[in-house]
Design an enzyme around this catalytic site. Sequence first.
Site, short mmCIF file in Angstrom:
data_model
loop_
_atom_site.label_atom_id
_atom_site.label_comp_id
_atom_site.label_asym_id
_atom_site.label_seq_id
_atom_site.Cartn_x
_atom_site.Cartn_y
_atom_site.Cartn_z
N PRO A 128 0.82 -1.22 0.00
CA PRO A 128 0.00 0.00 0.00
C PRO A 128 0.86 1.27 0.00
O PRO A 128 0.55 2.23 -0.69
CB PRO A 128 -0.82 -0.12 1.28
CG PRO A 128 -0.92 -1.60 1.52
CD PRO A 128 0.37 -2.20 1.01
N GLU A 383 5.03 -3.35 -13.48
CA GLU A 383 6.49 -3.57 -13.57
C GLU A 383 7.23 -2.25 -13.79
O GLU A 383 8.22 -2.19 -14.52
CB GLU A 383 6.83 -4.65 -14.60
CG GLU A 383 6.10 -5.95 -14.25
CD GLU A 383 6.65 -7.19 -14.93
OE1 GLU A 383 7.84 -7.22 -15.25
OE2 GLU A 383 5.85 -8.13 -15.11
C1 LIG Z 1 -2.97 -5.49 -12.97
C2 LIG Z 1 -1.76 -5.27 -12.12
C3 LIG Z 1 -0.92 -6.33 -11.81
C4 LIG Z 1 0.19 -6.13 -10.98
N1 LIG Z 1 0.96 -7.22 -10.61
C5 LIG Z 1 1.93 -7.05 -9.68
C6 LIG Z 1 2.66 -8.20 -9.18
O1 LIG Z 1 2.45 -9.34 -9.61
N2 LIG Z 1 3.58 -7.99 -8.20
C7 LIG Z 1 3.85 -6.74 -7.70
O2 LIG Z 1 4.68 -6.63 -6.81
N3 LIG Z 1 3.18 -5.64 -8.16
C8 LIG Z 1 2.23 -5.77 -9.13
N4 LIG Z 1 1.53 -4.68 -9.59
C9 LIG Z 1 1.82 -3.36 -9.02
C10 LIG Z 1 2.52 -2.42 -9.98
O3 LIG Z 1 3.85 -2.82 -10.19
C11 LIG Z 1 2.39 -1.00 -9.41
O4 LIG Z 1 1.03 -0.64 -9.55
C12 LIG Z 1 3.28 -0.01 -10.10
O5 LIG Z 1 4.65 -0.26 -9.81
C13 LIG Z 1 2.96 1.44 -9.69
O6 LIG Z 1 2.86 1.58 -8.31
P1 LIG Z 1 1.58 2.29 -7.68
O7 LIG Z 1 0.38 1.65 -8.25
O8 LIG Z 1 1.72 2.29 -6.21
O9 LIG Z 1 1.64 3.77 -8.23
P2 LIG Z 1 2.39 5.01 -7.53
O10 LIG Z 1 3.80 4.65 -7.28
O11 LIG Z 1 1.59 5.51 -6.41
O12 LIG Z 1 2.39 6.07 -8.72
C14 LIG Z 1 1.32 7.00 -8.94
C15 LIG Z 1 1.79 7.95 -10.06
O13 LIG Z 1 2.92 8.70 -9.59
C16 LIG Z 1 3.99 8.55 -10.52
N5 LIG Z 1 5.28 8.57 -9.81
C17 LIG Z 1 5.61 7.90 -8.68
N6 LIG Z 1 6.89 8.17 -8.37
C18 LIG Z 1 7.38 8.99 -9.33
C19 LIG Z 1 8.64 9.60 -9.58
N7 LIG Z 1 9.68 9.41 -8.78
N8 LIG Z 1 8.77 10.39 -10.68
C20 LIG Z 1 7.73 10.60 -11.50
N9 LIG Z 1 6.51 10.04 -11.33
C21 LIG Z 1 6.35 9.25 -10.25
C22 LIG Z 1 3.76 7.19 -11.17
O14 LIG Z 1 4.46 7.09 -12.40
C23 LIG Z 1 2.24 7.20 -11.31
O15 LIG Z 1 1.90 7.92 -12.46
C24 LIG Z 1 0.46 -4.85 -10.46
C25 LIG Z 1 -0.37 -3.76 -10.81
C26 LIG Z 1 -1.47 -3.96 -11.60
C27 LIG Z 1 -2.36 -2.78 -11.92
#
Ligand SMILES: Cc1cc2nc3c(=O)[nH]c(=O)nc-3n(C[C@H](O)[C@H](O)[C@H](O)COP(=O)(O)OP(=O)(O)OC[C@H]3O[C@@H](n4cnc5c(N)ncnc54)[C@H](O)[C@@H]3O)c2cc1C
Length: 407
Positions: A128, A383
């Site tokens: 989270p 990813e």
């Molecule tokens: C269908 C699905 C399957 C998945 N499967 C897996 C899995 O098997 N295992 C696993 O571990 N994870 C999994 N994920 C998680 C996925 O890897 C994350 O959703 C992804 O890495 C983004 O993290 P977040 O959703 O917390 O977004 P956040 O990190 O909260 O990002 C929100 C926004 O802020 C931007 N942002 C954040 N930091 C920066 C920065 N430093 N510079 C510029 N922009 C930034 C992001 O690009 C995005 O636009 C899955 C996600 C989905 C939707």
Amino acid sequence: MDRYLSEQHLALRARVADFAREAVAPVARELDATSTFPWENVKAMGEMGLLGLPIPEEYGGQGLDYTSYILVVEEMAKVDASHAITISAHTTLGSGPILQFGNEEQKQRYLPWLAKGEVLGGFGLTEPGAGSDSGGTRTRAVRQGDHYVINGSKIFITHAGVGEIFTVTAVTDPDKGTKGISSFVVTKPTIDIPRCEALGMGHRPDIGYMDGVQSGKKEDKMGWRASDTRELLLQDVEVPAENRLGEEGRGFINFMKTLDAGRIGIAALSLGLAEGAFEAALRYTTGREQFGRKVWDFQQVQFPMADMATEIQAARHLTYHAAWLKDQGRPFSTEAAMAKLYASELAMRATLKAIQLMGGAGYSDEYPVERMARDAKVCEIGEGTSEVQRLVIARHLLREELKATAA
Ligand SMILES: Cc1cc2nc3c(=O)[nH]c(=O)nc-3n(C[C@H](O)[C@H](O)[C@H](O)COP(=O)(O)OP(=O)(O)OC[C@H]3O[C@@H](n4cnc5c(N)ncnc54)[C@H](O)[C@@H]3O)c2cc1C
């Protein structure tokens, strides 16, 4: 693409194309609409060896190169991205860390089940409070004698419900930042035991399940709807010390390496989506008539198709090149990020353009392109988001510049 592909690659691609056309295409729409995991097809894919392509034969896999695996993901995604992500998440994320960072005993124990598709695997990094900033992991592993006690929660985990073997990260030393993160193999039974028992795959009680590993509610997603995505909960899980992958403190760096390889898979999946949408739009526009001629005859239809074909070719080069570098044992992280960034953004553009070129038919679920557009969006997120790929690429550019100016 001759430079990258052998006769063996082409034969494998043709075999997968046949399977995708005969077994996947007829059910893809219904599976998407009902958000149903395709167990029968997953069993068939396991029997075809598609769930252990780059795993060495000594561990039950096919012993093929990474390019073979990339081709299979691409070919499957032309027809259905949910099937393609099942192969991809199981192979690079589920099996990859054990293959790459596991000791001999761990490989012998877990890989044959995964490589033969007897059970599905997954990868638990996201939390989270730790998405793009995956070093912000809060899941905690405390050593107690010969085992660790793990507590925490991983979200958006592909196969969290259907799978049985997972590699997860957890903090073993909170004072060391990302160098205090380790990784562990944890196990749980699939949520679909009766179904799996009837099919004779997906459930192996002899794995030895760990109390306290559980999956949460299924995510109701925009795309990849036939892929299983859930929370993976870890509550007072006693994990034997021998299930730690590599040394303490290596978990974060190893997971980043796993994602480098995984990104080529997402690039291939995105490429397949763009190709699938392109093929559908080509077939439709060359067949449909308006104003007394084929829609294709309008130059405003031909030009975007020409652009799409060019961009698909570019994405193919980027993706196959990244896979080739990996197969050669050469550095590939930047190229993987470039391939994923370019191909995923192309998949979004191409699928939306295909809908436009097909008009109302493209917007209807009678044709697969609206599903493909929904499936493409997550390729810009999973990813590592597109922004994260740009960070990876920019960091590389700076490193190279500093090297050049120091020389
Ligand atoms: C269908 C699905 C399957 C998945 N499967 C897996 C899995 O098997 N295992 C696993 O571990 N994870 C999994 N994920 C998680 C996925 O890897 C994350 O959703 C992804 O890495 C983004 O993290 P977040 O959703 O917390 O977004 P956040 O990190 O909260 O990002 C929100 C926004 O802020 C931007 N942002 C954040 N930091 C920066 C920065 N430093 N510079 C510029 N922009 C930034 C992001 O690009 C995005 O636009 C899955 C996600 C989905 C939707």
